[in-house]
Design a protein around this motif. Structure first.
Motif, mmCIF file in Angstrom:
data_model
loop_
_atom_site.group_PDB
_atom_site.id
_atom_site.type_symbol
_atom_site.label_atom_id
_atom_site.label_comp_id
_atom_site.label_asym_id
_atom_site.label_seq_id
_atom_site.Cartn_x
_atom_site.Cartn_y
_atom_site.Cartn_z
ATOM 1 N N ARG B 30 -29.886 51.457 46.213
ATOM 2 C CA ARG B 30 -28.993 50.827 45.235
ATOM 3 C C ARG B 30 -29.067 49.303 45.291
ATOM 4 N N ASP B 31 -28.907 48.783 46.510
ATOM 5 C CA ASP B 31 -28.669 47.349 46.620
ATOM 6 C C ASP B 31 -29.960 46.538 46.742
ATOM 7 N N GLU B 34 -32.323 48.246 43.548
ATOM 8 C CA GLU B 34 -31.605 48.345 42.261
ATOM 9 C C GLU B 34 -31.884 49.654 41.531
ATOM 10 N N THR B 36 -30.037 52.119 40.565
ATOM 11 C CA THR B 36 -28.591 52.337 40.521
ATOM 12 C C THR B 36 -28.199 53.685 39.932
ATOM 13 N N ALA B 37 -29.172 54.516 39.585
ATOM 14 C CA ALA B 37 -28.796 55.891 39.227
ATOM 15 C C ALA B 37 -28.220 56.594 40.451
ATOM 16 N N GLU B 78 -34.504 57.939 38.525
ATOM 17 C CA GLU B 78 -35.380 57.044 37.758
ATOM 18 C C GLU B 78 -36.832 57.509 37.824
#
Ligand code: FES
Ligand code: FES
Lengths: 448, 161
Positions: B30-31, B34, B36-37, B78
């Motif tokens: 996530r961080d 990225e 973010t799914a 993704e």
């Protein structure tokens, strides 16, 4: 008007964001990343009711990675607030950060901001609060009985008084006592609902980011973006124009994301540090300290005739607001207005009370105030049917409101479809209704 | 704690990130990357919103240390759309209205993919079992199960989708 003019009526319409969800492209508030972002964690009350003797933040301030620590002394504007103050609801009773007392376990006392979520959490755990515990009250009727400790000076009996000096949201329609005296049967019972957590899959949270122009951008998952911005501005005593709130897709709300629980303190932390600050409830916070649907206690008394007509309904209810008001006075008004349910009853009496206890404050959840009313009324309808030996479907059809009937809160029924809805439900459930009941309509009480 | 370099293969690409040795796969995806799914509904293994595939196996990225999956093939939602075409499993979610807020959806799709990859013709019970680690609070599970049933039919060629 033709069906064509109605556009989407009668047609299946695609859900615009479904493909984006299925591809994982939908952006939620925390899907933005900023360099040097800080994290905020709250030190919360360990006691349901206590005087705060002292708060020692020195160990938290010295904790590795802690950047700033905020107590009520750091609040530049309001110390206590109510989200509906701008529309005249009050008094403002809820501390942003607790100072003299705590009134529920989980109440926020000190915000700790750190370089990482873990640094903030470790710092928050090092805040030391000395309490002088007070007796707590957790039952709505005990709370107002007189012997219970008062939570705040606003309500010496823990009982909300509406601005017009009414002790309850009230409905007075016809004469219930006279109708009870003339009824063939009296059916009475007590009902209790539990507090229910909205439990969205995405917990409450926001990211506040200061900009060079003195404005602060807030990415938030609030269900009420303008409401959250205006309340944040009022709490911090800054111009609303300095706040740029960006909402977006909410990862489930159900009423659980309207409390402005995270934005004001995050904005303050961002102003203090000049850095982006994220405050995200842990799952435990979401379940334990975010507001729930209120628990309600209801007493329902019906006067019923042998032929199934309900001639009187009297309801006394107590909404457990928890420690503070939030939107409960509004919830009880909706609750009272919903009585006596979707039925035409000529005599109705309602007193819907709001009561304070040492439980977490309650707030909105789908059908605010109405679900508890419907639960009690529909269980009561089944009991009435059983008492007089009538089929419960027929009892409901007989008493269902018809168009132009006057409801207890003095509003005529318009576009009512209760009769047709029950008939459709019966068809789906394979329930045979007698011809007279199948012929009933919302447009003519005599039909059927 | 001293940061270190962690090398991961994510959605077919080699990635190198500097992270805390205790960083979870969720944090890194996530961080740092990225992706973010990958969601974070609980961070403690209770909700399934962070589900990804590690060497084809369904894994909760919030309970997986990034360092431990160096060298493995990691797939996030993704990764299903490398060519930008929607895949039949996703299309089945769309056609069955199997999402409302969408927060659980990435995890649901990945759990369904893990199931269909090892069992292309699951029974309804097997689908329920396959999704049992994933919570949805909005949609209700019936449309989600229907979506997976439709995807299974589509993948087995019984139905063009
Ligand atoms: S975030 Fe991993 S299971 Fe909930
Ligand atoms: S669609 Fe909202 S949690 Fe599943």
């Amino acid at each position: 008007m033709s069906m064509k003019d109605l556009g989407v009526v009668g047609r299946s319409v695609g859900q615009r964001d479904l493909e984006s969800h299925a591809r994982g492209q939908t952006a939620y508030y925390e899907d933005v990343h900023y360099p040097r972002m800080l994290h905020l964690k709250m030190h919360r009350s360990a006691e349901p009711h206590a005087r705060i003797v002292s708060v020692d933040t020195s160990a938290a301030e010295a904790s590795p990675g802690v950047v700033c620590v905020l107590t009520h002394e750091d609040l530049p504007g309001k110390k206590v607030w109510n989200g509906l103050a701008a529309v005249g609801v009050g008094p403002e009773d809820e501390p942003i950060l607790a100072f003299d007392k705590v009134r529920w376990r989980g109440e926020p006392i000190v915000a700790v901001v750190g370089e990482s979520a873990e640094a903030a959490r470790a710092g928050a755990a090092k805040v030391k609060v000395e309490y002088d515990p007070l007796p707590g009250v957790f039952d709505v009727e005990e709370a107002i009985a007189g012997a219970a400790p008062a939570l705040t000076a606003h309500w010496p009996r823990n009982h909300y008084i509406y601005p017009d000096d009414h002790a309850a949201a009230q409905i007075r329609f016809g004469d219930v006592e006279k109708a009870f005296a003339e009824a063939d049967h009296i059916v009475e019972d007590k009902y209790q609902t539990s507090p229910i957590e909205q439990a969205p899959m995405e917990t409450n949270g926001c990211i506040a980011r200061p900009g060079g122009d003195g404005r602060i951008t807030v990415h938030t998952n609030t269900q009420a973006v303008h409401f959250a911005r205006d309340n944040t501005a009022a709490i911090l005593d800054i111009a609303p124009g300095r706040l740029r709130f960006l909402g977006g897709t909410v990862g489930g709300g159900f009423g659980g994301k309207v409390d402005v629980a995270v934005e004001p303190i995050s904005v303050l932390a961002a102003m203090r540090t000049g850095r982006p600050v994220k405050f995200k409830y842990t799952r435990e916070e979401e379940m334990q300290v975010s507001s729930t649907r209120s628990a309600w206690r209801l007493y329902v008394k019906d006067g019923v005739m042998n032929d199934g007509r309900i001639t009187a309904r009297k309801i006394t209810s107590y909404q457990d607001s928890g420690a503070y008001l939030r939107f409960s006075s509004y919830g009880s008004m909706k609750h009272a207005g919903h009585m006596p349910g979707p039925y035409t009853i000529p005599n109705v009496w309602v007193d819907a009370h709001v009561v304070f206890t040492n439980r977490p404050p309650s707030s909105a959840m789908r059908g605010f105030g109405v679900m508890a009313a419907s639960f009690a009324i529909e269980v009561q309808m089944d009991k009435v049917a059983k008492t007089i030996g009538m089929d419960p479907w027929q009892l409901r059809l007989l008493n269902a409101y018809r168009n132009d009937d006057m409801k207890a809160h003095r509003k005529e029924v318009e576009d009512g479809a209760m009769v047709e809805t029950i008939q459709a439900a019966a068809r789906l459930a394979g329930k045979e209704l007698p011809a007279a009941y199948q012929a009933m309509t919302s447009w003519d009480r005599k039909a059927g | 704690m001293e940061s270190k370099l962690i090398r991961l293969t994510v959605n077919g690409r080699e990635e190198a990130v500097v992270a805390d040795p205790l960083a979870t796969l969720q944090d890194v995806l996530r961080d740092s990357l990225e992706l973010t799914a990958v969601k974070s509904g609980c961070g403690q293994g209770g909700c399934g919103s962070c589900s990804v595939l590690v060497d084809g196996e369904l894994r909760l990225s919030c309970l997986t240390l990034a360092e431990r999956v160096e060298g493995a093939e990691i797939t996030t939602l993704e990764g299903l759309n490398e060519t930008n075409a929607i895949v039949p499993l996703q299309q089945a979610f769309v056609e069955n209205y199997a999402a409302q807020c969408g927060y659980c959806t990435a995890g649901m799709v990945m759990a369904a993919k893990a199931l269909l990859d090892r069992n292309p013709a699951p029974s309804r019970d097997e689908i329920v079992e396959g999704l049992s680690g994933n919570l949805c609070r909005c949609t209700g599970f019936a449309p989600i199960v229907r979506a997976v049933e439709q995807a299974a039919r589509a993948l087995s060629g019984e139905e063009a989708s």
